[in-house]
Design a protein around this motif. Structure first.
Motif, short mmCIF file in Angstrom:
data_model
loop_
_atom_site.label_atom_id
_atom_site.label_comp_id
_atom_site.label_asym_id
_atom_site.label_seq_id
_atom_site.Cartn_x
_atom_site.Cartn_y
_atom_site.Cartn_z
N THR A 17 0.80 -1.14 0.19
CA THR A 17 0.01 -0.04 0.03
C THR A 17 0.79 1.31 0.01
O THR A 17 2.05 1.21 0.22
CB THR A 17 -0.98 0.11 1.20
N LEU A 18 0.24 2.49 0.06
CA LEU A 18 1.07 3.53 -0.13
C LEU A 18 1.90 3.87 1.23
O LEU A 18 3.11 3.93 1.19
CB LEU A 18 0.34 4.57 -0.18
N ALA A 19 1.18 3.48 2.17
CA ALA A 19 2.12 3.31 3.40
C ALA A 19 3.33 2.66 3.58
O ALA A 19 4.17 2.86 3.88
CB ALA A 19 1.14 3.29 4.74
N GLU A 20 2.88 1.34 2.93
CA GLU A 20 4.03 0.52 3.15
C GLU A 20 5.26 0.75 2.27
O GLU A 20 6.15 0.63 2.42
CB GLU A 20 3.52 -1.15 2.90
N GLU A 22 5.83 3.97 1.13
CA GLU A 22 6.53 4.86 1.68
C GLU A 22 7.72 4.45 2.96
O GLU A 22 8.78 5.00 2.93
CB GLU A 22 5.53 6.02 2.46
N ARG A 23 7.03 3.47 3.67
CA ARG A 23 7.99 2.90 4.69
C ARG A 23 9.39 2.50 4.08
O ARG A 23 10.33 2.53 4.86
CB ARG A 23 7.21 1.87 5.53
N HIS A 103 3.15 1.30 -6.94
CA HIS A 103 3.61 2.81 -6.59
C HIS A 103 4.85 2.98 -7.42
O HIS A 103 5.14 4.12 -7.28
CB HIS A 103 3.50 2.68 -5.08
N GLU A 142 -4.70 6.33 -4.28
CA GLU A 142 -3.77 6.81 -3.03
C GLU A 142 -2.94 7.82 -3.25
O GLU A 142 -2.52 8.88 -2.58
CB GLU A 142 -3.05 5.62 -2.63
N ALA A 146 -2.77 11.47 -1.58
CA ALA A 146 -1.37 12.05 -0.86
C ALA A 146 -0.81 13.05 -1.65
O ALA A 146 0.17 13.52 -1.22
CB ALA A 146 -0.56 10.85 -0.77
#
Ligand SMILES: Cc1cc2nc3c(=O)[nH]c(=O)nc-3n(C[C@H](O)[C@H](O)[C@H](O)COP(=O)(O)O)c2cc1C
Ligand code: SF4
Ligand code: FES
Lengths: 428, 154, 929
Positions: A17-20, A22-23, A103, A142, A146
């Motif tokens: 996901t986006l969060a993953e 970005e991490r 992404h 996403e 963002a």
């Protein structure tokens, strides 16, 4: 061994996901590009990396971008198109990137668009890649939410809109000008060159078309620098490459390996060698439009330069193995039938030449070959040479056929002489 | 004859391009997604919605493989007939589909259950032979596996 | 000029061409399919391959497509190179893999480009041993026959139909070697230039369906240079005859007028010549009589004095003049109704006296900004549409030029241009078929169209007359158009008389003149209704109302009507007055309402059966030549009239001796040709000479074509294919005996296969055929430079030319604003390419496509009348009788304005525009019941 393109791709399940994303450092390169670099600087980085197109022709990406008339006062809008049509038989590399790292592709696309000063980007995916399309769609939503896509990309003054286009299905949609026609809602036939798309492309405006795998590199090159990229390859050509192998190997698959890995390593180590009872007769190194190589070439580095020296091309880097129990005539008959079916019908040699050749091959394979057939086929392979046809489809089709007629000559001759095929049905 | 839903979806696509007419293939796919295929009437309606002639749209519809201008069965099987799948024996599947399931390439079963179409390389060469049913990809096929899949379909 | 090397020999060629064009111009034979000089190159067929070498040292070279390669300075190529030759033969071999072997039964046979190219490349024996792909062909309507199996997929048809003609119902379908060229469904092709497919297609996919119905081998046709008689543009044609029937029309290339093309009315409207309604024998009082008797009868009538002549805008200058000479200038009437006559005279005045030059179709195509006022020219002058479609690309071409794309790279140019169009402003009351390429469309009543024009003129030059009460936004729009036109290099103003509005034409003139005054060389293109309308205006004479008055007053007792169905042209009162004269003599080719009322009917030749000169809308005199000897006692009207005059003179000479004959002598026409012997009176050139003597302004007519005495190497120009064609006897299908052929004393053409086999002057070109080139592609060989003007220059002669910046005051009064009248409709004429013209509609195909008479209503007026599309309405014009018509709702039509199809039904002769009242009477034929 570094695997920048695939390290975060999971074997099963949904992509990050986006969060993953970005991490693991995702979108940092984008921030860096639009925040700290000018478009010419991004272009310079890509040019310096020496990145060559992964869509088949290996054209230097930075050089291609350099043809786009940029700067104030130049023709607007400009377009970036990501070519995810992937229909080259034997090839399944872009699917991995599209499905596994949407992404990554979106971030690279934004940076590339910024570099060539494009306002609009299209990601063109073939019809059959529905999973990829769905995942890309979610990722794009996403990214838009963002603030990575839209009027102010990552808070900068740069604006970009990204659209998807899911093809309605034709091999010619992958050819860059056929692709542009497809995007314009026309028949996916090639266009006259020159002018080339970087000058006159989508809707008559400057357009860059890059392959998915090529595009995937952009964020890495911007993030980690051209020198790092160049260092990834084994030989002169930088980066890693998604190599594939299919046919009667033990473990058909796809691997990200340093550019210049040998065919032997790919087939014998990564793919586990030939299945028991089958041995290698030859292989197409880079998809259906490349010349056959044989065991003597197994140690050639799988990069653009070395394979050209070996008499073939890197193409898409997707190895298709021909084994000793599979009929080479049937093999090229299958390939030629594919090309004949996908010929767009625009120019004569391709439209009317390929079906004739496909039928001749089929006839030979089925034991209906005639005395002059091989000479005729040879004549026709020369006839469909580059420059003689309107686009590269037919010359590409001639590569496996020409080399097969040379390398597996006795098979063809025996078919004609004996009026039958000695091989069993393929796959058995 | 187009439904509001179809029209709305077509408009979404039309907004993605410089000219409305560019959405031709997309719009046909919208209709097909709802109806399974594109009839003459639907084609005429889409043409009108996009400001093109039926002839122009038909020129597109017949160029692309994934636009069906004839009715198809409830399940559309796209069987990869390209080189890796050939090497791995897709022809066995074709034969089995004909003998066991009564459907030949390019045909639809009499009960309108299955349509079998040849497809160019599905990009699943590592799992050859492969085919796609209603958009879902199946690889490493054997006749037994194929039977299980088809038995699971309505 | 560029120096190019072919087989190492240097040649000079014009700049900016492709190699194919350059080689053909130099006289080399190179095969090609997808390239066409009017449509340029796309590189699809790969037939035109040659070898290109880097330099003198390069012996290997590479294959290039000559059509896609610039003939640039220093380029070195070989046509003869074995590899190039083999490649070209190979391409043909591939094209022939699917081509059927139906040449013996193919209508293209004998003039097939594919056949020629196959022979040229040397491909002869088939190696392809598999089955051919087959297609199902379509029914494309009455004009064009479709046989898809013969297709070689050169893409010319769709490129012509879509790009040049603007059609959207012909396209390419399917994929790979199954590509299919046709319509989505069976049905008539919608574009009025569709017939050009017959000549564009290099093989027999699209052929002439009208020809098919009475097919003859092309080399068996007797042909002559001709000029189309179905509108005012004057396209050049080659009609073909066999066995006394006219079989078809093909294009005769004209660099300035029609180029390579014709419209469907011109191409397919010829069948009236074969009509069962033809007048073939002379008739006195409903009885067929020998020609001499009829001549004597008319001479007696004419000798009786009080004779007037009524000319015709569809008859040649010579026939009109012969009538004028017979009856005397003051007793000659033009044959036009008052309004039509005034409009024609206005056009003549504008073109002759104003500073703006009349544009040829070629010049129109080169215009870089266009203003079109008041007329859907696709219906009145169909081929003009092709010019205007080209004109809107003139400015955008700059985009391609800036990108270094040569004009001949057609596909690349179109990619670069996308939808970019140059300025093209359209102002009409209803939708036109050119709206799709218009920059701005103004939908206004005719008066408002005129006002817009006046305002534009005023915007260009402040001293042009003002328009009062123009709304500010309209003024502003006019200002913008004015600015655009002023900034153009070659602006063009187009208008026509079909709408019946003098003001619109005046407005067009004002705009062009204002531009000229501003130093911009604007051109004018004014469309007239008929093939010789401008000729009729030049000859002058009173209008039909004046003729009616002459009969009413008793000043005229005998009326001689020349090729004119008066009932189509003027109101009942006028026509009745004329036809009630004691003696009515009618010369015409077709039985009509006027011949039905005549005491004497003389069978007149059609354009295909005699010679004559027509003056087109730009003032170009063009000669048409007799194609064949018709059956019956048919002669050119000029010849009938000449014979009558001779008879009269002989009689008068006798009278002089017999008695003093005071009174009788005064009836001898004032303007005699001054000829002595009868044979001379029948010589066509003499008529022309007499005409020029009488009317020096027509001097150019002599130069329109070489005279009867013209010879090349002492030989005449044959109307029949050369003996080498394989034909040995004229009636070859019936007997092998030579038939004696009629002598032709009137022209430099012969009814024979014998004669000069080379290339004659353009005006005398009877066919296109050179060794190895049997199709119309042989036109290449007849041009100075391929695609350019013919060798020796274009045919025909402009009779007048605006002499630069001559002073001519503006038309000073713009009309008042259009005010709708409650309960009334401003009824205007709507012209239809099929149906509105008198003769072409006698061809079955044209009749099939011509609409039923109708009343066109705006949605608002239809609603007010409670009429739906197809309802019956009753229309009364100016308080006249009621006419029943079907309502047709015209979505774009301006409210308050209604349309009636011109030339159709009982309202054919209605003088429009006029105020009318309509009521709805219901859905069914029986009315409200
Ligand atoms: C017939 C044909 C099919 C092609 N199909 C594809 C394709 O599916 N995907 C792709 O990326 N490139 C394809 N190409 C190559 C493209 O034309 C183009 O070179 C490529 O997208 C450029 O991207 P790159 O520079 O990143 O390699 C095809 C070329 C031809 C001639
Ligand atoms: S129909 Fe005629 S013009 Fe059209 S592609 Fe075929 S051969 Fe060419
Ligand atoms: S004429 Fe040159 S490619 Fe067709």
């Amino acid at each position: 061994m570094e695997r920048p393109l695939t390290e975060h791709i999971r074997a099963e399940g949904e992509p990050p996901t986006l969060a993953e994303y970005e991490r693991t450092g995702g979108y940092a390169a984008l921030r860096q590009a639009v925040g700290k670099m000018t478009p010419p600087e991004v272009r310079a980085a890509v040019a310096e990396s020496g990145l060559r197109g992964r869509g088949g022709a290996g054209f230097p990406t930075g050089k291609k971008w350099g043809f786009v008339p940029t700067g104030p006062g130049e023709s607007r809008p400009k377009y970036l198109v990501v070519n995810g049509d992937e229909m080259e038989p034997g090839t399944f590399k872009d699917r991995r990137l599209l499905e596994g790292d949407p992404h990554g592709l979106i971030e690279s696309t934004i940076i590339a668009a910024y570099a060539i000063e494009a306002e609009v980007a299209y990601i063109f995916v073939r019809w059959d890649y529905q999973t990829a399309a769905a995942r890309l769609g979610r990722a794009l939503a996403e990214a838009r939410a963002a603030g990575y896509v839209g009027r102010k990309v990552a808070g900068s003054d740069y604006g970009l809109e990204i659209y998807f286009h899911v093809s309605a299905g034709r091999y010619m949609c992958g050819e860059e000008e056929g692709l542009l026609n497809a995007l314009e809602g026309k028949r996916p036939t090639p266009r006259a060159k020159p002018p080339h798309p970087p000058v006159v492309g989508l809707w008559g405006k400057p357009t860059i078309v890059d392959n998915v795998e090529t595009m995937a590199w952009v964020r890495h090159i911007v993030g980690r620098g051209p020198a790092w990229f160049r260092g990834l390859g084994r030989g002169a050509e930088g980066g890693t490459k998604l190599y594939g192998a299919s046919g009667h190997v033990r473990r058909p698959g796809l691997w990200e390996l340093p550019m210049g890995t040998t065919a032997r390593e790919i087939i014998e180590e990564h793919a586990g060698g030939m299945r028991d009872g089958w041995s290698l007769r030859g292989f197409l190194p880079g998809g259906a439009s490349t010349d056959f190589l044989t065991a003597v070439h197994l140690d050639a580095a799988m990069d653009f330069g070395s394979l050209e020296q070996a008499g073939s091309r890197l193409g898409t880097g997707a190895i298709v193995v021909l084994d000793d129990r599979t009929c080479p005539v049937g093999f090229v008959a299958n390939l030629t039938a594919f090309f004949a079916r996908e010929s767009c019908g625009w120019c004569t040699p391709c439209r009317d030449g390929l079906p004739w050749m496909a039928r001749t091959l089929r006839a030979i394979e089925e034991g209906r070959g005639e005395a002059g057939d091989l000479a005729l086929l040879e004549e026709q392979t020369k006839f469909l040479a580059p420059g003689n046809t309107f686009c590269a489809l037919a010359p590409g089709a001639m590569e496996p056929l020409t080399s097969a007629l040379r390398l597996f000559r006795e098979d063809f001759e025996r078919h004609v002489a004996e009026g039958r095929c000695r091989y069993g049905r393929a796959g058995e | 004859m187009l439904t509001e839903q179809e029209r709305a979806e077509i408009e979404v696509h039309a907004a993605c391009y410089l000219h409305r007419r560019a959405a031709g293939p997309e719009a046909l796919k919208v209709v097909q997604a709802h109806r399974g295929w594109v009839s003459d009437e639907a084609l005429a309606d889409v043409a009108e919605a996009l400001g093109v002639t039926a002839t122009e749209l038909e020129s597109l519809a017949t160029a692309y493989t994934m636009i069906f201008r004839r009715p198809v069965g409830r399940h559309v099987i796209l069987l990869c007939d390209s080189v890796s799948c050939w090497v791995m024996g897709y022809e066995r599947l074709v034969e089995h589909l004909r003998s066991r399931w009564g459907v030949a390439l390019g045909e639809t079963t009499a009960d309108e259950r299955l349509t079998l179409l040849p497809a160019a390389c599905l990009g699943a060469c590592d799992r050859a032979p492969a085919l796609m049913i209603d958009g879902v990809l199946y690889g490493d096929l054997t006749v037994e596996k194929l039977d299980r899949i088809l038995e699971g379909l309505k | 000029m560029a120096k190019i090397y072919i087989e190492n020999i240097p040649y000079e060629v014009a700049d900016g061409q492709n190699l194919l064009q350059a080689c053909l111009t130099l006289g080399f034979d190179l095969p090609y399919f997808c390239w066409h000089p009017a449509m340029h190159a796309v590189g699809a067929c790969r037939q035109c391959a040659v070898k290109q070498f880097k330099d003198e040292a390069d012996t290997k070279g590479r294959i290039v497509m000559s059509c896609m390669t610039l003939a640039e300075e220093g380029i070195r190529i070989s046509i003869d190179d074995p590899e190039a030759r083999a490649f070209r033969a190979g391409v043909i071999e591939l094209l022939m893999t699917n081509h059927p072997h139906d040449c013996p039964v193919c209508d293209e046979g004998g003039e097939c480009h594919l056949q020629d190219m196959t022979v040229m490349t040397g491909h002869a024996y088939r190696r392809y041993r598999f089955t051919k792909r087959t297609h199902r062909s379509q029914n494309l309507g009455p004009f064009v026959q479709h046989e898809m199996n013969r297709c070689i997929a050169c893409y010319r048809c769709v490129r012509f139909y879509q790009d040049a003609a603007g059609g959207r119902d012909l396209d390419v379908f399917q994929w790979h070697n199954h590509v299919y060229f046709g319509r989505a469904n069976d049905g008539p092709l919608e574009n009025e230039l569709s017939g050009n497919l017959v000549e564009i297609c290099p093989t027999g996919v699209f052929t002439d369906k009208t020809f098919k119905r009475h097919y003859a081998r092309p080399w068996d046709l007797q042909t002559a240079p001709s000029v189309c008689g179905h509108c005012s543009l004057g396209c050049n044609t080659i009609p073909g005859e066999r066995g006394g029937r006219l079989r078809r029309i093909r294009t005769r290339f004209h660099g300035e007028v029609n180029g390579y093309f014709l419209c469907d009315r011109g191409r397919f409207g010829y069948e009236f010549v074969n009509s069962a309604r033809r007048v073939r024998w002379a008739r006195v009082k409903q009885k067929e009589v020998p020609a001499a008797e009829a001549v004597a009868h008319v001479a007696a009538l004419a000798g009786g004095g009080r004779v007037i002549g009524i000319g015709s805008p569809r008859a040649s200058l010579e026939s009109n003049f012969a009538l004028r000479a017979l009856v005397g200038a003051e007793c000659f009437y033009s044959g036009l109704a008052a309004k039509e006559q005034a409009l024609a005279a206005l056009v003549l005045e504008i073109l002759r006296e104003g500073p703006a030059r009349a544009a040829s179709l070629h010049e129109a195509a080169c215009a870089d900004a266009v203003l079109l006022l008041g007329e859907d020219v696709t219906q009145t002058a169909p081929l003009l549409a092709a010019s205007l479609r080209q004109a809107v690309l003139t400015q955008p071409i700059e985009i391609a030029t800036k990108l270094n794309i040569h004009r001949f790279h057609d596909a690349a140019v179109r990619e670069a241009l996308q939808k970019e169009k140059g300025p093209f402003f359209v102002a009409t009351a209803d939708a036109t078929k050119l709206d799709d390429i218009a920059t701005t469309v103004f939908r206004e009543a005719p008066e408002e169209v005129a006002r817009l024009g006046f305002a534009i003129a005023r915007g260009v030059q402040g001293d042009a007359p003002p328009v009062v009460d123009l709304p500010p936004e309209r003024r502003q729009a006019a200002g913008l158009i004015a600015e655009t036109l002023r900034n153009a290099q070659r602006p063009l103003v187009v208008a026509g008389v079909a709408g019946g509005s003098a003001e619109v034409i005046q407005a067009a003139a004002n705009v062009a003149w204002a531009l000229c005054a501003a130093g911009v060389p604007a051109k004018l293109l004014l469309v007239l209704p008929e093939c010789n309308s401008l000729g009729a205006a030049l000859l002058g004479g009173g209008d039909l109302e004046a003729a009616a008055q002459a009969v009413r007053s008793g000043a005229a007792e005998t009326v001689i009507v020349l090729e004119n169905d008066l009932t189509r042209r003027a109101g009942t009162e006028t026509v009745e007055a004329i036809l009630s004269a004691p003696h009515v003599v009618v010369l015409d080719a077709i039985e009509n309402a006027t011949t039905a009322r005549a005491e004497v009917v003389l069978p007149a030749a059609t354009f295909a059966e005699t010679n004559g000169t027509l003056v087109n809308n730009e003032g170009r005199a063009q000669r048409f030549f007799q194609v064949f000897e018709p059956e019956g006692e048919v002669r050119g009207s000029w010849r009938w009239l000449g014979e009558i005059e001779q008879k009269l003179k002989i009689k008068n000479e006798k009278l002089k001796i017999d008695s003093d004959g005071e009174e009788k002598r005064s009836s001898v026409p004032q303007q005699s040709w001054g000829l002595q012997r009868q044979e001379e009176a029948e010589r066509f050139d003499e008529v022309v000479a007499a005409m020029v003597r009488a009317m020096p302004e027509l001097a150019g007519v002599v130069e329109a074509a070489p005279g009867a005495g013209f010879r090349v190497a002492g030989e005449k120009i044959p109307r029949q294919a050369q003996r080498q064609s394989g034909r040995t006897a004229v009636p070859g299908e019936a007997s092998a005996e030579e038939r004696s052929v009629p002598a032709d004393a009137d022209t430099a053409l012969a009814f024979s296969m014998e004669g000069y086999a080379g290339i004659p002057p353009a005006a005398l070109v009877a066919r296109y055929r050179r060794p190895g080139w049997n199709s119309n592609q042989a036109i290449n060989k007849y041009q100075q430079e391929v695609g350019g003007p013919p060798r020796g220059g274009d045919a025909g002669k402009r009779l007048f030319d605006a002499a630069g910046l001559r002073e001519k005051p503006y038309f000073s009064t713009a009309p008042a604003a259009f005010v709708r009248r409650a309960g009334e409709l401003w009824v205007t004429a709507a012209w239809h390419v099929f149906g509105s013209e008198e003769l072409s509609v006698l061809s079955p195909g044209v009749a099939e496509l011509s609409p039923e008479p109708y009343l066109g209503l705006s949605p608002e007026d239809a609603a007010a009348l409670g009429a739906k599309d197809g309802d019956l309405v009753e229309l009364r014009i100016a308080g006249g009788p009621a006419h029943r018509l079907r309502a047709r709702v015209r979505p774009a039509l301006v409210a308050g304005v209604a349309t009636l199809p011109a030339g159709l039904g009982e309202l054919a002769a209605m003088e429009l525009p006029a105020w009318g009242k309509a009521v709805t009477i219901g859905r069914t034929e029986g009315g409200a019941a």
